[in-house]
Design a protein around this motif. Structure first.
Motif, PDB file in Angstrom:
ATOM      1  N   HIS A 170     -32.612  29.296  41.155  1.00  0.00           N
ATOM      2  CA  HIS A 170     -32.349  28.099  40.380  1.00  0.00           C
ATOM      3  C   HIS A 170     -33.468  27.947  39.351  1.00  0.00           C
ATOM      4  N   HIS A 171     -33.179  27.300  38.237  1.00  0.00           N
ATOM      5  CA  HIS A 171     -34.192  27.199  37.174  1.00  0.00           C
ATOM      6  C   HIS A 171     -35.447  26.467  37.656  1.00  0.00           C
ATOM      7  N   GLU A 172     -35.310  25.521  38.591  1.00  0.00           N
ATOM      8  CA  GLU A 172     -36.493  24.827  39.106  1.00  0.00           C
ATOM      9  C   GLU A 172     -37.356  25.769  39.942  1.00  0.00           C
ATOM     10  N   SER A 173     -36.722  26.727  40.620  1.00  0.00           N
ATOM     11  CA  SER A 173     -37.483  27.727  41.377  1.00  0.00           C
ATOM     12  C   SER A 173     -38.281  28.612  40.437  1.00  0.00           C
ATOM     13  N   LEU A 174     -37.676  28.967  39.306  1.00  0.00           N
ATOM     14  CA  LEU A 174     -38.411  29.763  38.312  1.00  0.00           C
ATOM     15  C   LEU A 174     -39.618  28.996  37.785  1.00  0.00           C
ATOM     16  N   LEU A 175     -39.440  27.693  37.565  1.00  0.00           N
ATOM     17  CA  LEU A 175     -40.561  26.874  37.099  1.00  0.00           C
ATOM     18  C   LEU A 175     -41.678  26.836  38.134  1.00  0.00           C
ATOM     19  N   LYS A 176     -41.321  26.764  39.434  1.00  0.00           N
ATOM     20  CA  LYS A 176     -42.333  26.785  40.488  1.00  0.00           C
ATOM     21  C   LYS A 176     -43.117  28.090  40.453  1.00  0.00           C
ATOM     22  N   LEU A 177     -42.415  29.212  40.246  1.00  0.00           N
ATOM     23  CA  LEU A 177     -43.103  30.505  40.174  1.00  0.00           C
ATOM     24  C   LEU A 177     -44.071  30.543  39.002  1.00  0.00           C
ATOM     25  N   ILE A 178     -43.628  30.041  37.853  1.00  0.00           N
ATOM     26  CA  ILE A 178     -44.491  30.030  36.670  1.00  0.00           C
ATOM     27  C   ILE A 178     -45.695  29.125  36.900  1.00  0.00           C
ATOM     28  N   GLU A 179     -45.459  27.949  37.488  1.00  0.00           N
ATOM     29  CA  GLU A 179     -46.558  27.034  37.775  1.00  0.00           C
ATOM     30  C   GLU A 179     -47.512  27.647  38.794  1.00  0.00           C
ATOM     31  N   GLY A 180     -46.972  28.398  39.747  1.00  0.00           N
ATOM     32  CA  GLY A 180     -47.821  29.070  40.732  1.00  0.00           C
ATOM     33  C   GLY A 180     -48.709  30.112  40.095  1.00  0.00           C
ATOM     34  N   ILE A 181     -48.154  30.862  39.149  1.00  0.00           N
ATOM     35  CA  ILE A 181     -48.945  31.868  38.438  1.00  0.00           C
ATOM     36  C   ILE A 181     -50.081  31.196  37.668  1.00  0.00           C
ATOM     37  N   ASN A 182     -49.804  30.030  37.096  1.00  0.00           N
ATOM     38  CA  ASN A 182     -50.812  29.303  36.324  1.00  0.00           C
ATOM     39  C   ASN A 182     -51.739  28.473  37.205  1.00  0.00           C
ATOM     40  N   GLY A 183     -51.492  28.470  38.534  1.00  0.00           N
ATOM     41  CA  GLY A 183     -52.330  27.704  39.453  1.00  0.00           C
ATOM     42  C   GLY A 183     -52.027  26.226  39.470  1.00  0.00           C
ATOM     43  N   ASP A 184     -50.875  25.823  38.919  1.00  0.00           N
ATOM     44  CA  ASP A 184     -50.523  24.402  38.865  1.00  0.00           C
ATOM     45  C   ASP A 184     -49.661  23.954  40.035  1.00  0.00           C
ATOM     46  N   TYR A 185     -49.164  24.896  40.837  1.00  0.00           N
ATOM     47  CA  TYR A 185     -48.266  24.544  41.936  1.00  0.00           C
ATOM     48  C   TYR A 185     -48.771  25.205  43.203  1.00  0.00           C
ATOM     49  N   GLU A 186     -49.109  24.399  44.190  1.00  0.00           N
ATOM     50  CA  GLU A 186     -49.597  24.934  45.454  1.00  0.00           C
ATOM     51  C   GLU A 186     -48.923  24.166  46.594  1.00  0.00           C
ATOM     52  N   PRO A 187     -47.773  24.662  47.069  1.00  0.00           N
ATOM     53  CA  PRO A 187     -47.051  23.928  48.098  1.00  0.00           C
ATOM     54  C   PRO A 187     -47.778  23.885  49.436  1.00  0.00           C
ATOM     55  N   GLN A 188     -48.630  24.874  49.720  1.00  0.00           N
ATOM     56  CA  GLN A 188     -49.403  24.906  50.958  1.00  0.00           C
ATOM     57  C   GLN A 188     -50.871  25.011  50.573  1.00  0.00           C
ATOM     58  N   PRO A 189     -51.746  24.273  51.273  1.00  0.00           N
ATOM     59  CA  PRO A 189     -53.151  24.306  50.875  1.00  0.00           C
ATOM     60  C   PRO A 189     -53.744  25.703  50.975  1.00  0.00           C
ATOM     61  N   GLN A 190     -54.126  26.150  52.119  1.00  0.00           N
ATOM     62  CA  GLN A 190     -54.730  27.479  52.280  1.00  0.00           C
ATOM     63  C   GLN A 190     -53.790  28.306  53.154  1.00  0.00           C
ATOM     64  N   ARG A 191     -53.248  29.362  52.623  1.00  0.00           N
ATOM     65  CA  ARG A 191     -52.329  30.192  53.380  1.00  0.00           C
ATOM     66  C   ARG A 191     -53.092  31.142  54.293  1.00  0.00           C
ATOM     67  N   GLU A 192     -52.478  31.515  55.379  1.00  0.00           N
ATOM     68  CA  GLU A 192     -53.104  32.397  56.362  1.00  0.00           C
ATOM     69  C   GLU A 192     -53.508  33.737  55.758  1.00  0.00           C
ATOM     70  N   VAL A 193     -52.709  34.238  54.817  1.00  0.00           N
ATOM     71  CA  VAL A 193     -53.034  35.538  54.220  1.00  0.00           C
ATOM     72  C   VAL A 193     -54.370  35.497  53.491  1.00  0.00           C
ATOM     73  N   PHE A 194     -54.697  34.372  52.839  1.00  0.00           N
ATOM     74  CA  PHE A 194     -55.970  34.261  52.145  1.00  0.00           C
ATOM     75  C   PHE A 194     -57.127  34.255  53.144  1.00  0.00           C
ATOM     76  N   LYS A 195     -56.904  33.613  54.291  1.00  0.00           N
ATOM     77  CA  LYS A 195     -57.930  33.611  55.334  1.00  0.00           C
ATOM     78  C   LYS A 195     -58.152  35.028  55.848  1.00  0.00           C
ATOM     79  N   LEU A 196     -57.066  35.768  56.057  1.00  0.00           N
ATOM     80  CA  LEU A 196     -57.180  37.142  56.546  1.00  0.00           C
ATOM     81  C   LEU A 196     -57.868  38.039  55.522  1.00  0.00           C
TER      82      LEU A 196
END
Length: 103
Positions: free
Chosen positions: A65-91
């Motif tokens: 959906h177009h809103e999902s694409l916007l979330k991906l773009i915002e995530g790339i720009n660091g503007d969208y973070e649905p979860q604070p610290q993900r387990e993969v980053f800790k690992l």
């Protein structure tokens, strides 16, 4: 008057040995975006995906959906973070601290 497209269907072809990059990884399988189709509604997107399955059985498809694409773009720009610290980053931080190279 402009048309309103709500979905995009990406046709994904498997990567070959000659490809120098990957667009998307699904379950450790590497794909390149072969074609994009803008769709007005979910029914059109579903028929487009069925057509891909029928005509290109070795290809995958991804519908967003177009809103999902916007979330991906915002995530790339660091503007969208649905979860604070993900387990993969800790690992990754733990592996780096132990001197393990992840690349």
């Amino acid at each position: 008057m402009t048309e309103q497209y709500n979905y995009v269907v990406a046709e994904l072809r498997p990567c070959t040995d000659q490809d120098e990059y990957t667009d998307i990884v699904i379950n450790n399988e590497f794909y390149i975006i072969h074609r994009l189709d803008a769709c007005k509604d979910l029914n059109t997107a579903m028929y487009t995906a069925i057509d891909i399955e029928r005509t290109q059985p070795s290809h995958k498809h991804l519908t967003l959906h177009h809103e999902s694409l916007l979330k991906l773009i915002e995530g790339i720009n660091g503007d969208y973070e649905p979860q604070p610290q993900r387990e993969v980053f800790k690992l990754m931080a733990l592996a780096k601290a132990q001197g393990v190279d992840h690349e």
